[in-house]
Design a protein around this motif. Structure first.
Motif, mmCIF file in Angstrom:
data_model
loop_
_atom_site.group_PDB
_atom_site.id
_atom_site.type_symbol
_atom_site.label_atom_id
_atom_site.label_comp_id
_atom_site.label_asym_id
_atom_site.label_seq_id
_atom_site.Cartn_x
_atom_site.Cartn_y
_atom_site.Cartn_z
ATOM 1 N N PRO A 254 -12.207 3.537 -1.218
ATOM 2 C CA PRO A 254 -11.404 4.736 -1.050
ATOM 3 C C PRO A 254 -11.295 5.153 0.409
ATOM 4 O O PRO A 254 -12.250 5.045 1.164
ATOM 5 N N CYS B 240 -9.682 11.341 1.926
ATOM 6 C CA CYS B 240 -8.587 12.137 1.379
ATOM 7 C C CYS B 240 -8.062 13.081 2.460
ATOM 8 O O CYS B 240 -8.774 13.407 3.413
ATOM 9 N N ASP C 248 -1.669 -1.042 -5.728
ATOM 10 C CA ASP C 248 -3.034 -0.648 -5.377
ATOM 11 C C ASP C 248 -3.681 -1.607 -4.387
ATOM 12 O O ASP C 248 -4.670 -1.260 -3.741
ATOM 13 N N ASN D 293 -2.257 4.338 0.872
ATOM 14 C CA ASN D 293 -3.276 4.990 0.048
ATOM 15 C C ASN D 293 -2.623 6.090 -0.780
ATOM 16 O O ASN D 293 -1.945 6.962 -0.253
ATOM 17 N N TRP E 119 -3.029 9.105 -3.568
ATOM 18 C CA TRP E 119 -3.900 10.101 -4.200
ATOM 19 C C TRP E 119 -3.092 10.842 -5.245
ATOM 20 O O TRP E 119 -2.074 11.454 -4.933
ATOM 21 N N TYR F 132 -5.688 6.437 -6.445
ATOM 22 C CA TYR F 132 -6.911 7.170 -6.749
ATOM 23 C C TYR F 132 -6.552 8.443 -7.500
ATOM 24 O O TYR F 132 -5.623 9.147 -7.126
ATOM 25 N N LEU G 263 -13.116 12.279 -9.274
ATOM 26 C CA LEU G 263 -12.399 11.168 -8.652
ATOM 27 C C LEU G 263 -12.540 9.916 -9.500
ATOM 28 O O LEU G 263 -13.639 9.579 -9.955
ATOM 29 N N ASN H 286 -11.315 5.696 -9.351
ATOM 30 C CA ASN H 286 -10.760 4.657 -8.500
ATOM 31 C C ASN H 286 -9.523 4.032 -9.140
ATOM 32 O O ASN H 286 -9.312 4.147 -10.348
#
Length: 254
Positions: free
Chosen positions: A12, A15, A199, A205, A207, A229, A241, A243
């Motif tokens: 990860p 964030c 992914d 990335n 979220w 995520y 959270l 994955n």
């Protein structure tokens, strides 16, 4: 079984900070408004939550209901591409009981592979009518002007699906960029090949914020996959959270 398989789980990335997340939330609210006068754009720039310094594109695809706003913030150091869609996802599901998978991208493009399948409504609401060309041209220009700003794609519900699809299209044409996607209440978008391919992109990335009782996050159906995520928001358990590949909604149904 997915053609694209992960050799190891993606680590990860950090964030976004709280102010950036709040700015994304606010942009998702603002993107569906009409800004047809200089005065209305001035009011948009003055918004204390979005931290917008410049608006470079505000447009709507009237056929599919897709809205987009591209803005720049010097305060939060971002280039943000925000999507909305006024077409009601619930009504769309009721009127189309059969959900069709189509190849990702423009028709007959097979880019990057015809094996990457997405829900036809999401694919067409971004790629049809040519609005995506303007969006991606602006992204190319602004990332050239502001190479040190963070590139962020965001959206809510159907707009969230557009944000994911746009980010993937941009990263395929500009693999040198780094980008983040921050979505709220994103529905399932594509097949397992699309999930694994998305992914596995190291410089993208995603979220995905959801409220655990948001019905839109569970459609079109369990045959479709989520990406990125997952952070679930609950009245009782706070935030959790998950994955990529760990589908909270699917586990919840079992």
């Amino acid at each position: 079984m997915s053609l694209y398989s992960r050799e190891e789980e993606k680590e990860p990335c950090p964030c976004a900070d709280v102010r950036t997340i709040i700015a994304c939330v606010r942009a998702c609210q603002l993107v569906n408004e009409n800004y047809e006068t200089e005065e209305s754009v001035d009011e948009l720039v003055k918004d204390i939550y979005a931290h917008i310094d410049h608006v470079h594109l505000q447009a709507r695809n009237e056929i599919w209901g897709t809205s987009v706003m591209i803005s720049v913030s010097d305060t939060l150091n971002y280039i943000m591409v925000a999507f909305g869609n006024k077409n009601n996802t619930y009504d769309h599901e009721k009127t189309r009981p059969e959900f069709n998978l189509v190849s990702f991208g423009e028709k007959d493009s097979h880019f990057p592979s015809s094996l990457l399948k997405v829900y036809d409504f999401f694919n067409e609401s971004y790629f049809e009518v040519g609005l995506h060309h303007s969006i991606e041209e602006y992204v190319e220009i602004l990332t050239g002007i502001y190479p040190k700003k963070n590139l962020i794609f965001t959206g809510h519900h159907a707009g969230a699906a557009s944000a994911v699809i746009c980010s993937l299209s941009v990263m395929m044409s500009s693999p040198h960029l780094n980008a983040s996607v921050i979505t709220f209440g994103c529905p399932r978008i594509g097949n397992d090949n699309f999930q694994a391919f998305t992914d596995d992109i190291s410089n993208l990335n995603i979220w995905r914020y959801i409220y655990e009782n948001d019905y839109v996050t569970q459609i079109p159906s369990s045959a479709y996959c989520h990406v990125g995520y997952l952070i679930t928001l609950s009245d009782f358990d706070g935030a959790k959270l998950y994955n990529p590949g760990n589908d909270y909604e699917t586990k919840k149904k079992r």
